[in-house]
Design a protein around this motif. Structure first.
Motif, PDB file in Angstrom:
ATOM      1  N   LYS A   1       0.833  -1.185   0.000  1.00 29.10           N
ATOM      2  CA  LYS A   1       0.000   0.000   0.000  1.00 29.10           C
ATOM      3  C   LYS A   1       0.883   1.255   0.000  1.00 29.10           C
ATOM      4  CE  LYS A   1      -4.466   0.655   2.090  1.00 29.10           C
ATOM      5  NZ  LYS A   1      -4.747   1.928   2.440  1.00 29.10           N
ATOM      6  N   CYS A   2       0.530   2.209  -0.846  1.00 33.30           N
ATOM      7  CA  CYS A   2       1.311   3.451  -0.920  1.00 33.30           C
ATOM      8  C   CYS A   2       0.510   4.562  -0.250  1.00 33.30           C
ATOM      9  CB  CYS A   2       1.607   3.799  -2.374  1.00 33.30           C
ATOM     10  SG  CYS A   2       2.280   5.459  -2.563  1.00 33.30           S
ATOM     11  N   PRO A   3       1.059   5.182   0.800  1.00 32.78           N
ATOM     12  CA  PRO A   3       0.304   6.222   1.511  1.00 32.78           C
ATOM     13  C   PRO A   3      -0.030   7.439   0.643  1.00 32.78           C
ATOM     14  CG  PRO A   3       2.545   6.037   2.385  1.00 32.78           C
ATOM     15  CD  PRO A   3       2.364   4.906   1.414  1.00 32.78           C
ATOM     16  N   LEU A   4       0.823   7.747  -0.349  1.00 36.55           N
ATOM     17  CA  LEU A   4       0.519   8.910  -1.191  1.00 36.55           C
ATOM     18  C   LEU A   4      -0.556   8.591  -2.225  1.00 36.55           C
ATOM     19  CD1 LEU A   4       3.947  10.739  -1.617  1.00 36.55           C
ATOM     20  CD2 LEU A   4       2.112  11.118   0.049  1.00 36.55           C
ATOM     21  N   CYS A   5      -0.519   7.380  -2.801  1.00 35.38           N
ATOM     22  CA  CYS A   5      -1.623   6.962  -3.694  1.00 35.38           C
ATOM     23  C   CYS A   5      -2.922   6.979  -2.909  1.00 35.38           C
ATOM     24  CB  CYS A   5      -1.378   5.562  -4.245  1.00 35.38           C
ATOM     25  SG  CYS A   5      -0.145   5.526  -5.555  1.00 35.38           S
ATOM     26  N   ASP A   6      -2.855   6.477  -1.692  1.00 35.61           N
ATOM     27  CA  ASP A   6      -4.027   6.440  -0.821  1.00 35.61           C
ATOM     28  C   ASP A   6      -4.577   7.855  -0.599  1.00 35.61           C
ATOM     29  OD1 ASP A   6      -5.775   4.963   0.867  1.00 35.61           O
ATOM     30  OD2 ASP A   6      -4.736   5.871   2.580  1.00 35.61           O
TER      31      ASP A   6
ATOM     32  N   VAL B   1       0.806  10.285 -10.761  1.00 34.67           N
ATOM     33  CA  VAL B   1       1.144   8.897 -11.120  1.00 34.67           C
ATOM     34  C   VAL B   1       2.102   8.328 -10.080  1.00 34.67           C
ATOM     35  CG1 VAL B   1       0.751   9.042 -13.606  1.00 34.67           C
ATOM     36  CG2 VAL B   1       2.996   9.639 -12.698  1.00 34.67           C
ATOM     37  N   HIS B   2       1.880   7.074  -9.735  1.00 33.40           N
ATOM     38  CA  HIS B   2       2.801   6.414  -8.815  1.00 33.40           C
ATOM     39  C   HIS B   2       4.034   5.989  -9.587  1.00 33.40           C
ATOM     40  CE1 HIS B   2       4.124   4.026  -5.320  1.00 33.40           C
ATOM     41  NE2 HIS B   2       4.742   3.373  -6.277  1.00 33.40           N
ATOM     42  N   ILE B   3       5.119   6.656  -9.283  1.00 38.38           N
ATOM     43  CA  ILE B   3       6.387   6.324  -9.913  1.00 38.38           C
ATOM     44  C   ILE B   3       7.459   6.624  -8.873  1.00 38.38           C
ATOM     45  CG2 ILE B   3       7.230   8.439 -11.016  1.00 38.38           C
ATOM     46  CD1 ILE B   3       6.889   6.655 -13.685  1.00 38.38           C
TER      47      ILE B   3
ATOM     48  N   PRO C   1       8.364   5.992  -1.420  1.00 41.34           N
ATOM     49  CA  PRO C   1       8.925   6.010  -2.777  1.00 41.34           C
ATOM     50  C   PRO C   1       7.871   6.259  -3.856  1.00 41.34           C
ATOM     51  CG  PRO C   1       8.753   3.749  -1.998  1.00 41.34           C
ATOM     52  CD  PRO C   1       8.251   4.621  -0.884  1.00 41.34           C
ATOM     53  N   HIS C   2       7.176   7.402  -3.752  1.00 40.76           N
ATOM     54  CA  HIS C   2       6.214   7.858  -4.746  1.00 40.76           C
ATOM     55  C   HIS C   2       6.620   9.307  -5.015  1.00 40.76           C
ATOM     56  CE1 HIS C   2       1.710   8.538  -5.927  1.00 40.76           C
ATOM     57  NE2 HIS C   2       2.375   9.640  -6.194  1.00 40.76           N
ATOM     58  N   ALA C   3       6.889   9.631  -6.284  1.00 35.61           N
ATOM     59  CA  ALA C   3       7.474  10.935  -6.614  1.00 35.61           C
ATOM     60  C   ALA C   3       6.716  12.093  -5.962  1.00 35.61           C
ATOM     61  CB  ALA C   3       7.514  11.123  -8.126  1.00 35.61           C
TER      62      ALA C   3
HETATM   63 ZN   LIG Z   1       1.944   5.831  -4.773  1.00 37.04          ZN
END
Ligand SMILES: [Zn+2]
Length: 156
Positions: free
Chosen positions: A2-7, A47-49, A93-95
């Protein structure tokens, strides 16, 4: 994983009103917690990168330009001694860019903010100091949005 920033981006409309600064086409600007650095923003890529060089070129150029627009707004709103623009991603690790306006009266103005933020991890008083600005979060947000509107900052 799970990515907290995408979330965060999936619930951008539910964010507290004192957090969302601006929605750009390729990124979202949030007001960060450390408002001792008055105007401190985090600019999250939509975008998740992990690495900037992995972005498609047109997306990267647009994302970079949005960082510049936000930088100009911070500068015109708060006239920092220096603006620190950092892209690290060691913890998430999300730009995303950290835009830290540095104050002239900061006794640590020659050092990266991370040394003070590391102290705040272990010291509640330091944490409070670094989260506190002479201005309220509401006032900081209003000034930033006004500066962005004046510049004609793009929206999605
Ligand atoms: Zn992300």
């Amino acid at each position: 994983m799970k990515c907290p920033l995408c979330d965060k981006l999936t619930r951008v409309h539910q964010l507290p009103d004192d957090e969302l600064v601006w929605q750009f086409p390729f990124s979202v600007a949030l007001l960060g917690p450390w408002q001792y650095y008055t105007g401190y923003c985090v600019l999250i890529s939509r975008v998740h990168i992990t690495e900037l060089h992995q972005m498609p070129t047109d997306v990267r150029i647009a994302y970079f330009e949005e960082m510049i627009v936000l930088s100009r707004a911070i500068e015109s709103a708060f006239e920092p001694r220096k603006l620190n623009c950092e892209s690290l991603g060691n913890q998430v690790p999300h730009a995303h860019w950290h835009l830290f306006p540095r104050r002239a009266d900061d006794p640590d103005h020659l050092k990266p903010v991370w040394l003070a933020l590391d102290r705040a991890d272990r010291d509640e008083e330091e944490k409070r100091r670094l989260q506190t600005s002479p201005l309220s979060r509401r006032m900081i947000l209003d000034r930033l949005r006004e500066a962005l509107r004046t510049q004609g900052a793009p929206t999605p």
